[in-house]
Enzyme design. Structure first.
Site, PDB file in Angstrom:
ATOM      1  N   GLU A   5       1.055  -1.073   0.081  1.00  0.00           N
ATOM      2  CA  GLU A   5      -0.097  -0.049   0.084  1.00  0.00           C
ATOM      3  C   GLU A   5       0.944   1.344   0.133  1.00  0.00           C
ATOM      4  OE1 GLU A   5      -2.519   0.621   3.656  1.00  0.00           O
ATOM      5  OE2 GLU A   5      -2.369   2.826   3.294  1.00  0.00           O
ATOM      6  N   ARG A  49       0.967  10.189   0.356  1.00  0.00           N
ATOM      7  CA  ARG A  49       1.285  11.284   1.580  1.00  0.00           C
ATOM      8  C   ARG A  49       2.593  11.863   1.387  1.00  0.00           C
ATOM      9  NH1 ARG A  49       0.771   7.452   6.700  1.00  0.00           N
ATOM     10  NH2 ARG A  49      -1.213   6.473   5.630  1.00  0.00           N
ATOM     11  N   LYS A  85     -11.324  -1.931   4.721  1.00  0.00           N
ATOM     12  CA  LYS A  85     -10.147  -1.866   5.608  1.00  0.00           C
ATOM     13  C   LYS A  85     -10.704  -1.338   7.104  1.00  0.00           C
ATOM     14  CE  LYS A  85      -6.684   1.694   6.226  1.00  0.00           C
ATOM     15  NZ  LYS A  85      -5.361   2.697   5.577  1.00  0.00           N
TER      16      LYS A  85
HETATM   17  C1  3PG Z   1      -1.565   3.854   7.465  1.00  0.00           C
HETATM   18  O1  3PG Z   1      -2.321   4.218   6.609  1.00  0.00           O
HETATM   19  O2  3PG Z   1      -0.684   4.465   8.143  1.00  0.00           O
HETATM   20  C2  3PG Z   1      -1.766   2.485   8.161  1.00  0.00           C
HETATM   21  O3  3PG Z   1      -3.091   2.061   7.981  1.00  0.00           O
HETATM   22  C3  3PG Z   1      -0.757   1.941   8.705  1.00  0.00           C
HETATM   23  O4  3PG Z   1      -0.769   2.091  10.224  1.00  0.00           O
HETATM   24  P1  3PG Z   1       0.482   1.448  10.992  1.00  0.00           P
HETATM   25  O5  3PG Z   1       1.441   2.507  10.815  1.00  0.00           O
HETATM   26  O6  3PG Z   1       0.150   1.647  12.334  1.00  0.00           O
HETATM   27  O7  3PG Z   1       0.745   0.210  10.499  1.00  0.00           O
END
Ligand code: 3PG
Length: 225
Positions: A50, A54, A138
């Site tokens: 994923e 950002r 999700k």
């Molecule tokens: C995100 O989009 O940052 C995720 O859901 C990951 O979360 P995490 O950093 O707690 O693994």
């Protein structure tokens, strides 16, 4: 409720994510890190990512991975606008997720033929997602929302719909099995495998080791199932 004909995730992508069992969440700051990160993950047996939208280089990073590491299943995260849906469809995204449940994003993803799992943590969000044709969701933020006990009691009224979930947010190697053992979970996701400082510090061996650790755990849990 009548079964909904639309499916926001294609059966091929659902099968791929289910086979993989884990999605590595990535924040890439420098495009030169994209391909080595993807290769380090693959070496450890993780073949789905994923890539979060950002940082300004996210789309270029995706294009590089698509070209150089085609075995990687390329997902995007932090999808917040309709324009982002169009942009990731253009770079050949395999799937996408978002922290929240925004019907405009779901509908645009559907229009673009993009497999999409919106973020849910309440029954009302589940209902919005279901109404808009989603069956893979999700679960975010999984750990602070109450982990599996919260998900199980929240999903009970909808169990006949056959929903499955990707927990993200606070998942790690220590709590992964509690999620992966449940039939509600198609795959777990998290940033712990390739944390931003590991990528920035070009710690490819550590990323491979983390990937190997979760791949081994998935095999172990699934053999027991
Ligand atoms: C995100 O989009 O940052 C995720 O859901 C990951 O979360 P995490 O950093 O707690 O693994």
């Amino acid at each position: 409720m009548q079964p909904i004909a639309q499916q926001a995730m294609t059966p091929e992508i659902i099968e791929k994510i289910d086979n993989t069992g884990v999605i590595a969440v990535l924040v890439i700051d420098d495009v030169k890190h994209a391909v080595p990160t993807a290769k380090a993950l693959l070496k450890g047996g993780v073949d789905a990512i994923e890539l979060t939208l950002r940082t300004p280089v996210a789309l270029d990073a995706a294009a590089a991975i698509k070209k150089e590491v085609p075995e990687m299943t390329l997902g995007f995260g932090t999808l917040l606008t309709v324009d982002q849906v169009k942009a990731i469809a253009d770079v050949g995204a395999d799937f996408a997720v978002a922290p929240g449940c925004n019907p405009k994003i779901i509908d645009e993803a559907h229009k673009q033929g993009l497999s999409f799992a919106p973020g849910i943590m309440t029954p009302s969000e589940i209902e919005i997602a279901v109404e808009h044709g989603c069956r893979v969701l999700k679960y975010f933020p999984a750990e602070t929302s109450g982990g599996m006990p919260h998900l199980e009691s929240m999903v009970a009224p909808y169990s006949y719909l056959g929903l499955t979930f990707i927990p993200l947010g606070g998942c790690n190697i220590k709590n992964a099995a509690t999620y992966l053992e449940s039939p509600l979970i198609t795959a777990i996701g998290g940033s712990w495998i390739a944390k931003r400082p590991l990528i920035q510090g070009e710690q490819w061996d550590t990323i491979t080791k983390n990937a190997q650790e979760i791949s081994d755990l998935i095999k172990k849990v699934r053999t027991k199932k």
